[in-house]
Design a protein around this motif. Structure first.
Motif, PDB file in Angstrom:
ATOM      1  N   ALA A 101       0.832  -1.207   0.000  1.00 56.74           N
ATOM      2  CA  ALA A 101       0.000   0.000   0.000  1.00 56.74           C
ATOM      3  C   ALA A 101       0.865   1.255   0.000  1.00 56.74           C
ATOM      4  O   ALA A 101       1.952   1.283   0.583  1.00 56.74           O
ATOM      5  N   PRO A 102       0.382   2.344  -0.607  1.00 59.64           N
ATOM      6  CA  PRO A 102       1.112   3.605  -0.565  1.00 59.64           C
ATOM      7  C   PRO A 102       0.994   4.263   0.801  1.00 59.64           C
ATOM      8  O   PRO A 102       0.185   3.856   1.641  1.00 59.64           O
ATOM      9  N   ILE A 103       1.791   5.290   1.016  1.00 61.66           N
ATOM     10  CA  ILE A 103       1.705   6.090   2.235  1.00 61.66           C
ATOM     11  C   ILE A 103       0.457   6.956   2.163  1.00 61.66           C
ATOM     12  O   ILE A 103       0.252   7.692   1.192  1.00 61.66           O
ATOM     13  N   THR A 104      -0.394   6.863   3.173  1.00 63.10           N
ATOM     14  CA  THR A 104      -1.618   7.660   3.215  1.00 63.10           C
ATOM     15  C   THR A 104      -1.869   8.135   4.642  1.00 63.10           C
ATOM     16  O   THR A 104      -1.203   7.690   5.580  1.00 63.10           O
ATOM     17  N   ALA A 105      -2.884   8.981   4.784  1.00 64.22           N
ATOM     18  CA  ALA A 105      -3.265   9.436   6.119  1.00 64.22           C
ATOM     19  C   ALA A 105      -3.739   8.271   6.976  1.00 64.22           C
ATOM     20  O   ALA A 105      -3.681   8.344   8.211  1.00 64.22           O
ATOM     21  N   LEU A 163       0.831  15.347   5.612  1.00 62.85           N
ATOM     22  CA  LEU A 163       1.298  16.294   6.622  1.00 62.85           C
ATOM     23  C   LEU A 163       0.233  16.540   7.685  1.00 62.85           C
ATOM     24  O   LEU A 163       0.551  16.751   8.858  1.00 62.85           O
ATOM     25  N   GLY A 164      -1.035  16.508   7.293  1.00 63.31           N
ATOM     26  CA  GLY A 164      -2.108  16.621   8.284  1.00 63.31           C
ATOM     27  C   GLY A 164      -2.075  15.464   9.269  1.00 63.31           C
ATOM     28  O   GLY A 164      -2.215  15.657  10.487  1.00 63.31           O
ATOM     29  N   ALA A 165      -1.865  14.250   8.745  1.00 63.98           N
ATOM     30  CA  ALA A 165      -1.785  13.073   9.623  1.00 63.98           C
ATOM     31  C   ALA A 165      -0.548  13.140  10.510  1.00 63.98           C
ATOM     32  O   ALA A 165      -0.595  12.776  11.694  1.00 63.98           O
ATOM     33  N   LEU A 166       0.557  13.614   9.971  1.00 63.88           N
ATOM     34  CA  LEU A 166       1.778  13.749  10.765  1.00 63.88           C
ATOM     35  C   LEU A 166       1.615  14.800  11.853  1.00 63.88           C
ATOM     36  O   LEU A 166       2.105  14.628  12.974  1.00 63.88           O
ATOM     37  N   GLU A 167       0.930  15.886  11.535  1.00 63.15           N
ATOM     38  CA  GLU A 167       0.695  16.920  12.549  1.00 63.15           C
ATOM     39  C   GLU A 167      -0.133  16.360  13.701  1.00 63.15           C
ATOM     40  O   GLU A 167       0.114  16.683  14.875  1.00 63.15           O
ATOM     41  N   ASP A 168      -1.100  15.503  13.378  1.00 61.19           N
ATOM     42  CA  ASP A 168      -1.877  14.855  14.444  1.00 61.19           C
ATOM     43  C   ASP A 168      -0.967  14.024  15.345  1.00 61.19           C
ATOM     44  O   ASP A 168      -1.154  13.984  16.573  1.00 61.19           O
ATOM     45  N   GLU A 169       0.020  13.353  14.731  1.00 67.40           N
ATOM     46  CA  GLU A 169       0.946  12.534  15.524  1.00 67.40           C
ATOM     47  C   GLU A 169       1.873  13.400  16.372  1.00 67.40           C
ATOM     48  O   GLU A 169       2.211  13.034  17.507  1.00 67.40           O
ATOM     49  N   VAL A 170       2.288  14.543  15.839  1.00 68.02           N
ATOM     50  CA  VAL A 170       3.095  15.478  16.634  1.00 68.02           C
ATOM     51  C   VAL A 170       2.302  15.930  17.856  1.00 68.02           C
ATOM     52  O   VAL A 170       2.817  15.969  18.990  1.00 68.02           O
TER      53      VAL A 170
END
Length: 347
Positions: A101-105, A163-170
């Motif tokens: 699978a590709p990288i996704t949110a 980047l939205g998903a990464l910001e949630d993780e931050v």
């Protein structure tokens, strides 16, 4: 040990980083733990891994084993705060991870949770995308690279979503910073633009191949790194072992990488051995260990954040650690520059 700031973050990493991709195939857990202990004693604070490790070979049976080995070390020594830990989310096309699978949110939080569980930690200092969904010119694909099938709107939409998903993780505290791997100058600058425009963590680093034999980073990527404060994390600084000289004259040492991966990922060419010999001759003339010379040369590059090296034995590790205090004089650097002009892009 010199420390370097990772991009524009507050994270300080040692200029040498302990790589881990053989832990679980060529090394058992005890070997890996001994390497971590010795590296930390030498002043290294940075360990790089990936959810897909170990390699040689990559298989469904071993996926995640390297992270588990590191997690056992954290559990044993309780020294998580002494380590800057980097791991990676596999990109599209690796069948043994999420069926390619590709990288996704959707995959980002799932992959992070899996890494945290295996690593026995509650945060990752640097979370990297192992290669972009749209593909990469790395791993010898530069000879036939064709980006004409890429759709810019799709790429930008993916970047905004990721980047939205990464910001949630931050915000959750699971990751501290974000990096790329096997990326291009265009791709990196687009990630930077999207982060500035729509939010999300700014790219702190790019982990690309870089060595005396592989200098694709020296032009556009170098300019991007300097102007945008994006650190290079150089992998394969010894060119998969070629620059040690151990494969010259047809030698294939038992249990070496070439014994497991015959063409060293496309690096085994006649021109590569000719180039290696030129660098071995330089090291010999100046009374230097060739591996240490190759690693110390990487330290001279103005865009370098950290140099990732791996070892299968403690003896190899000790050799690499000998580069920490090695400064190359101008005569050595001039000889290296001349050899590079004579042997550009040998693979």
């Amino acid at each position: 040990m010199k420390m370097n700031r990772l991009g524009r973050t507050s994270i300080e990493v040692s200029e040498f980083c302990l790589g881990s991709m053989t832990w679980g195939t060529q090394n058992v857990a005890e070997d890996a733990h001994d390497q971590i202990d010795r590296a930390l004693d030498a002043g290294i604070n940075f360990i790089d891994t990936a959810e897909m490790y170990p390699v040689n070979p990559v298989s469904a049976e071993t996926i995640g084993r390297t992270e588990r080995i590191i997690g056992l070390w954290f559990e044993r020594d309780m020294r998580r705060e002494d380590v800057v830990l980097a791991t990676k989310h596999s990109g599209e096309g690796l069948a043994v991870v999420r069926d390619g699978a590709p990288i996704t949110a959707q995959t980002i939080p799932e992959a992070i949770e899996g890494s945290l569980r295996r690593l026995k930690t509650d945060y990752i200092d640097l979370y990297q995308f192992h290669w972009p969904n749209r593909g990469s010119y790395m791993f010898r694909k530069n000879w036939s690279y064709d980006p004409s099938s890429q759709l810019m709107l799709d790429t930008k939409a993916h970047m905004e979503e990721a980047l939205g998903a990464l910001e949630d993780e931050v915000k959750r505290g699971t990751i501290r910073s974000f990096g790329l791997s096997n990326e291009s100058a265009w791709g990196t600058t687009k990630w930077l633009e999207v982060a500035e425009r729509s939010g999300g963590p700014r790219v702190a680093s790019v982990q690309n191949e870089y060595s005396l034999l592989c200098r694709l980073y020296d032009t556009d990527m170098a300019e991007m790194s300097i102007q945008e404060d994006v650190s290079l994390l150089a992998f394969s600084p010894l060119a998969a072992g070629l620059l040690t000289g151990k494969y010259q004259d047809g030698a294939v040492p038992e249990k070496s990488r070439m014994s497991l991966n015959g063409d060293l990922g496309g690096r085994k060419t006649d021109r590569a051995f000719e180039a290696v010999q030129a660098y071995l001759d330089i090291a010999d003339r100046h009374g230097l260990d060739p591996a240490q010379m190759a690693l110390a040369w990487c330290r001279t590059r103005p865009f370098m954040g950290s140099i990732i090296f791996g070892a299968t034995t403690l003896e190899q590790l000790e050799t690499c650690l000998g580069a920490i205090d090695l400064d190359l004089d101008e005569t050595v650097l001039d000889d290296i520059a001349a050899a590079h002009k004579q042997h550009p892009m040998p693979y």
